[in-house]
Every structure is written in C-alpha cells, then in structure tokens.
Write a protein that holds these residues in place. Structure first.
Motif, PDB file in Angstrom:
ATOM      1  N   ASN A 155      43.024  30.048  30.169  1.00  0.00           N
ATOM      2  CA  ASN A 155      42.524  31.132  30.440  1.00  0.00           C
ATOM      3  C   ASN A 155      42.474  31.154  32.457  1.00  0.00           C
ATOM      4  O   ASN A 155      42.079  30.454  32.647  1.00  0.00           O
ATOM      5  N   TYR A 156      42.874  32.384  32.553  1.00  0.00           N
ATOM      6  CA  TYR A 156      43.337  32.524  33.982  1.00  0.00           C
ATOM      7  C   TYR A 156      41.929  32.432  34.694  1.00  0.00           C
ATOM      8  O   TYR A 156      42.102  31.847  35.941  1.00  0.00           O
ATOM      9  N   ALA A 157      40.698  33.039  34.264  1.00  0.00           N
ATOM     10  CA  ALA A 157      39.588  32.926  35.013  1.00  0.00           C
ATOM     11  C   ALA A 157      39.072  31.611  35.031  1.00  0.00           C
ATOM     12  O   ALA A 157      38.302  31.204  36.174  1.00  0.00           O
ATOM     13  N   LEU A 158      39.461  30.530  34.276  1.00  0.00           N
ATOM     14  CA  LEU A 158      38.885  29.370  34.361  1.00  0.00           C
ATOM     15  C   LEU A 158      40.060  28.256  35.265  1.00  0.00           C
ATOM     16  O   LEU A 158      39.575  26.897  35.447  1.00  0.00           O
ATOM     17  N   ASN A 159      40.842  28.898  35.562  1.00  0.00           N
ATOM     18  CA  ASN A 159      41.874  28.278  36.390  1.00  0.00           C
ATOM     19  C   ASN A 159      41.999  28.774  37.791  1.00  0.00           C
ATOM     20  O   ASN A 159      43.044  28.298  38.454  1.00  0.00           O
ATOM     21  N   GLN A 160      40.967  29.476  38.350  1.00  0.00           N
ATOM     22  CA  GLN A 160      41.014  29.927  39.997  1.00  0.00           C
ATOM     23  C   GLN A 160      40.431  28.494  40.670  1.00  0.00           C
ATOM     24  O   GLN A 160      39.531  27.778  40.364  1.00  0.00           O
ATOM     25  N   PRO A 161      40.958  28.500  41.866  1.00  0.00           N
ATOM     26  CA  PRO A 161      40.802  27.603  42.757  1.00  0.00           C
ATOM     27  C   PRO A 161      39.297  27.403  43.492  1.00  0.00           C
ATOM     28  O   PRO A 161      38.904  26.358  43.805  1.00  0.00           O
ATOM     29  N   ASN A 162      38.882  28.518  43.745  1.00  0.00           N
ATOM     30  CA  ASN A 162      37.217  28.727  44.252  1.00  0.00           C
ATOM     31  C   ASN A 162      36.749  29.924  43.648  1.00  0.00           C
ATOM     32  O   ASN A 162      37.401  31.022  43.122  1.00  0.00           O
ATOM     33  N   LYS A 163      35.476  30.039  44.040  1.00  0.00           N
ATOM     34  CA  LYS A 163      34.718  31.126  43.664  1.00  0.00           C
ATOM     35  C   LYS A 163      35.235  32.503  44.155  1.00  0.00           C
ATOM     36  O   LYS A 163      35.304  33.489  43.529  1.00  0.00           O
ATOM     37  N   GLU A 164      35.642  32.481  45.320  1.00  0.00           N
ATOM     38  CA  GLU A 164      36.326  33.580  45.961  1.00  0.00           C
ATOM     39  C   GLU A 164      37.352  34.175  45.324  1.00  0.00           C
ATOM     40  O   GLU A 164      37.628  35.473  45.040  1.00  0.00           O
ATOM     41  N   SER A 165      38.252  33.327  44.896  1.00  0.00           N
ATOM     42  CA  SER A 165      39.498  33.500  44.080  1.00  0.00           C
ATOM     43  C   SER A 165      39.087  34.184  42.721  1.00  0.00           C
ATOM     44  O   SER A 165      39.599  35.252  42.044  1.00  0.00           O
ATOM     45  N   PHE A 166      38.148  33.570  41.969  1.00  0.00           N
ATOM     46  CA  PHE A 166      37.596  33.881  40.757  1.00  0.00           C
ATOM     47  C   PHE A 166      37.165  35.376  40.775  1.00  0.00           C
ATOM     48  O   PHE A 166      37.408  36.239  40.090  1.00  0.00           O
ATOM     49  N   ARG A 181      37.737  37.584  42.845  1.00  0.00           N
ATOM     50  CA  ARG A 181      38.862  38.676  43.224  1.00  0.00           C
ATOM     51  C   ARG A 181      39.741  38.871  42.086  1.00  0.00           C
ATOM     52  O   ARG A 181      39.871  40.036  41.532  1.00  0.00           O
ATOM     53  N   GLU A 182      40.060  37.921  41.179  1.00  0.00           N
ATOM     54  CA  GLU A 182      40.715  38.076  40.161  1.00  0.00           C
ATOM     55  C   GLU A 182      40.066  38.608  38.777  1.00  0.00           C
ATOM     56  O   GLU A 182      40.619  39.350  38.041  1.00  0.00           O
ATOM     57  N   VAL A 183      38.893  38.377  38.609  1.00  0.00           N
ATOM     58  CA  VAL A 183      38.196  38.889  37.679  1.00  0.00           C
ATOM     59  C   VAL A 183      37.806  40.511  37.819  1.00  0.00           C
ATOM     60  O   VAL A 183      37.914  41.213  36.987  1.00  0.00           O
ATOM     61  N   LEU A 184      37.607  40.870  38.956  1.00  0.00           N
ATOM     62  CA  LEU A 184      37.328  42.279  39.147  1.00  0.00           C
ATOM     63  C   LEU A 184      38.673  43.034  39.251  1.00  0.00           C
ATOM     64  O   LEU A 184      38.410  44.345  39.292  1.00  0.00           O
TER      65      LEU A 184
END
Length: 469
Positions: A207-218, A220-223
């Motif tokens: 799951n791409y959303a569970l594999n983000q390195p930090n909150k900021e990346s999460f 950005r990618e989710v939105l």
C-alpha cells in the motif's frame, strides 16, 4: 465464530455479518434491512450491536431502520454526534459478542469520528480489523470530505489520518485480516485494489500510503490526484447522521405503477425526471422523450449520484418489466428517496399506446472507422487517465462528470461522434445531450474498447486546450 463479508459490487461496498454463539453484529449495513433480518432469523441469532465505522458519504446505511426493527443499539466511535440514540464508544472500549470481543480503535482522518473495529477471537487473539474508510486495500480514505464539518483543511485531516495509521494500525500484527468498507470502483479512494480482503502484513508492503517516509510525504501523496467528490456525498452524510424515512415506505411509494396514458401528465405535474434504467442497447432504439438513461446493469447508483445533483428530485422510472423494485432499492442506497412511480408495462406499453418515441443514432466501431474524416469532431467522455493512456487522434477529452460545463460550449449545428470505454457512459451522455436539444451526434457502440480493434489512428498525446467550437 463466523465472519462474512457481504459485498455489493455496484457500490463497491462491504458490510460485515459476524456471529458468535447466538449473538451477532452487523458492520456498515446497506439501506435495505430485509436480507439481514431474514439471515438473523434463519441462523436463529439475536442482533446485539450495529457498528458504524463513520458517517458514510457514498451510501445511506441501514443502521437506523435495522436498529428500529431489532432494538439493537447503534455504535459509533468517539466524537460522533448523530441525531438519534446511539452508543458513542470511547477509544479502546471493548464490546462482548458471544465469546468474542470487538475493540474500538479511534482512527480519525477520513472523518473525525472514523473508527476501526478490532476483532478478538475466542482465544483472545487479535484476528481482524474492520477498517471502514480509514484503510483500504491499496489506499486510504480520502481526507477531503469532512473539511467543512471538522473546520480543518484537507492537509490537516490528512496529517491526522497519518497519525491514526501510524499509532493504531501499523503496530498491529502482520497476520491480521483487513476488511475494508470499499474496494475498487468506489469514489472514496483513488487507488484501491480489486481484492476485497487481505492481510495487514501485505498491505504494509504494497500500500503506497503505508510506505511513505514521513507525514509530509504522506499528505502530499494521498492528496495528489483526488478528483472532486460526487455532489450527492454531502446529502448522504446528512441522512446517515440525521436519520431518514423508513425504507419500506420508500419502496411502496416508488413501486406505484403509472399507466402510459397518465405518465406524461404525472411527469409534468410533479416536475419529475424520467429515468430509464434499461440497457444502452435497448434505450438507443427508442425511449420516452427527454428520458435520461442510466442502465441498471452497470454502476447505476454512483452514476445517478454523479449526474442527478439533487437527491430531492422527484423521479419516474422506466425499467425492464420486473426490475422496478431493484431500481428503487438501488436508488435509495444513495439517498434518492423520491421515486414516485414507474411506467406500468415498461417501454412497450408506451409504444403500444401510440406515444411519441425518441432515439439515439448509434453505429458500430467498424462503421465509425469508415465515416471518420480528418475534420470530424470526436468527443471522448472517459475520465482523463483513460484518455491519456490512449485515444483517437485529435479527440476532445470531455469527462462525463463535467458534462454540465462542456455541453454549454457545443455548437448544436455541428455534427460530432461520441464515445466512452464500452457504451454505458456514452449513452448517459447521449440522453442528457438529447434532452437539452443537442441532437446532431452519433454515438459509437462498444466505445474505445471496440475502436481499438480498428485501424483508426490513435495517440497518447494530450491536448486539453482545445475548445469545442
């Protein structure tokens, strides 16, 4: 203990029926309650709780009717404030059902009351999570639906969702089974897998959303890449939170037969929209003038929600004979409770009464290939990602969901060809355009799926700046 996923494909929605000993719970039930009541009676079990993961936006839950008919209490997670009696659980609160337990994990972010329910089996082992719209397979719930209610930005909600996943979901064991509220095709996420059940361990890997390195990346990618939510979502939230009319009365009202002689007058007197739920193959040959076609044998309810802005709109149905109840039921699942009747005897009765009949010109992809010229106008109503992957050279990208905007730019005198991927969406568009007096077009049967089989030149070059006139 038995766990059953009750999956409804046209909504891409999963409800859950769990039994232990002689007690049962239902999580996120659909609007119509009879199938659940019949199942409870057949199994000889008592419904102890109705769990709601959150206030749903994409469908109207059956929680209110089901509670009324069984006396089972409705359970929400922390911060929920429904307008009816319910148990508002605390984070970590445990509910006993037979010899199993269900633990409430407050996981805000998709909405602020969103909660995940952790199933603990007879041996005390944490076995599964019912993750609602917090965690999907391949994705997470979109964090832009509750901005107004939460007085937060979508970025703030996405950050809260990240914290929920990291503190409540990720620490759980890899062998825990994930049962989400939705799968591929739902507008509640953008990247959902076609599977409807998986292990948490596999989701941690894929799951791409569970594999983000930090909150900021999460965040950005989710939105990134979120399309606008369907317009009916807000009204569905209001119905789920505030309650609604009993489904049985909705069904009784909606399945009132109206004969062909009275049908037009009823439509005029009430301002009802005529909704024809037959297939595109049947509709194009003949239909009641000004009827809108959204086929029952497709993603019917979501497209109704996307195309008909007002859930209060009175609706008169034209269906295949025998499909009236199914159409009313599926409309009610997305909050369209104002069906006032159906054409008795179906479209054949309309024709036999000598009434005016309209039609849509439809051709095969092979004929399209012979009629297509260098100066022909082609309108592709698939979504932008479908168009970008491959399309007819020089075709205009005009997604169906935006038809109210782009149809205003059409020259009614200039002919154009219209297609989607397979013919379902293009007939929706054809019926809408036709009802607005735009009739100088030809719809392509089988859509791009059939066009690909021809020698028509194709491209993946995107030119969105082209105007329609």
């Amino acid at each position: 203990m038995n766990v059953e996923q009750i999956y409804t494909g046209c909504l891409a929605q999963g409800a859950y029926y769990i039994v232990s000993e002689k007690e049962a719970v239902i999580i996120d039930p659909l609007r119509e309650t009879k199938p659940y009541l019949d199942r409870l009676e057949k199994d000889g079990v008592k419904l102890k709780y109705i769990f709601e993961t959150h206030f749903h936006a994409d469908f109207v839950s059956g929680h209110v009717d089901l509670s009324r008919k069984t006396d089972a209490p409705i359970v929400y997670g922390p911060t929920a404030n429904p307008d009816f009696d319910a148990i508002i659980a605390e984070d970590g609160q445990i509910f006993e059902v037979g010899n199993i337990k269900i633990k409430v994990l407050h996981t805000p972010g998709h909405t602020m009351e969103s909660s995940t329910f952790l199933l603990i089996d007879e041996n005390g082992k944490e076995t599964a999570i019912f993750s609602g719209d917090t965690l999907f397979l391949g994705d997470v719930g979109r964090p832009d639906l509750a901005q107004k209610a939460a007085s937060m930005t979508q970025e703030e909600l996405a950050g809260i969702l990240y914290d929920s996943l990291q503190t409540k979901i990720m620490p759980l064991a890899d062998d825990i089974i994930v049962y989400p509220a939705h799968g591929a095709g739902s507008a509640c996420g953008k990247n959902m897998q076609k599977e409807t059940v998986d292990t948490l361990g596999n989701q941690k890997k894929t799951n791409y959303a569970l594999n983000q390195p930090n909150k900021e990346s999460f965040v950005r990618e989710v939105l990134d890449g979120l399309s606008a939510p369907p317009k009916y979502f807000g009204m569905n939230v209001a119905m789920n939170k505030g309650g609604y009319e009993d489904f049985d009365s909705i069904l009784k009202k909606g399945t009132r037969p109206v004969n062909a002689g009275d049908f037009e007058k009823v439509a005029e007197d009430t301002g009802a929209l005529i909704l024809d739920t037959r297939s595109a193959a049947s509709f194009h040959k003949g239909f009641v003038p000004n009827a809108i076609n959204i086929g029952l044998q497709g993603d019917f309810a979501p497209w109704v929600g996307a195309m008909i802005v007002d859930v209060q709109q009175p609706i008169l149905l034209v269906t295949e004979v025998g499909n009236e109840e199914e159409a009313v039921t599926r409309l009610s699942r997305v909050g369209f409770d104002h069906v006032i009747g159906y054409l008795e005897g179906g479209f054949e009765s309309w024709k036999n009464a000598g009434k005016d009949v309209d039609s849509v010109k439809r051709i095969s992809a092979e004929i399209f290939a012979t009629e297509l010229k260098d100066d022909s106008k082609v309108i592709d109503i698939r979504n932008e990602t479908e168009y970008a992957a491959e399309h007819v050279n020089e075709a205009y990208s005009r997604p169906l969901v935006d038809i109210n905007e782009w149809s205003a730019d059409l020259d009614k005198e200039e002919h154009f060809f219209l297609h989607c991927a397979g013919g379902y969406r293009s007939m929706i568009a054809a019926s809408i355009l036709n009802s607005r007096g735009i009739r100088n077009f030809t719809e392509v049967e089988g859509g791009f799926g059939k066009i690909k089989e021809t020698a028509i030149p194709k491209s993946n070059f995107v030119c969105q700046s082209k105007t329609l006139n």
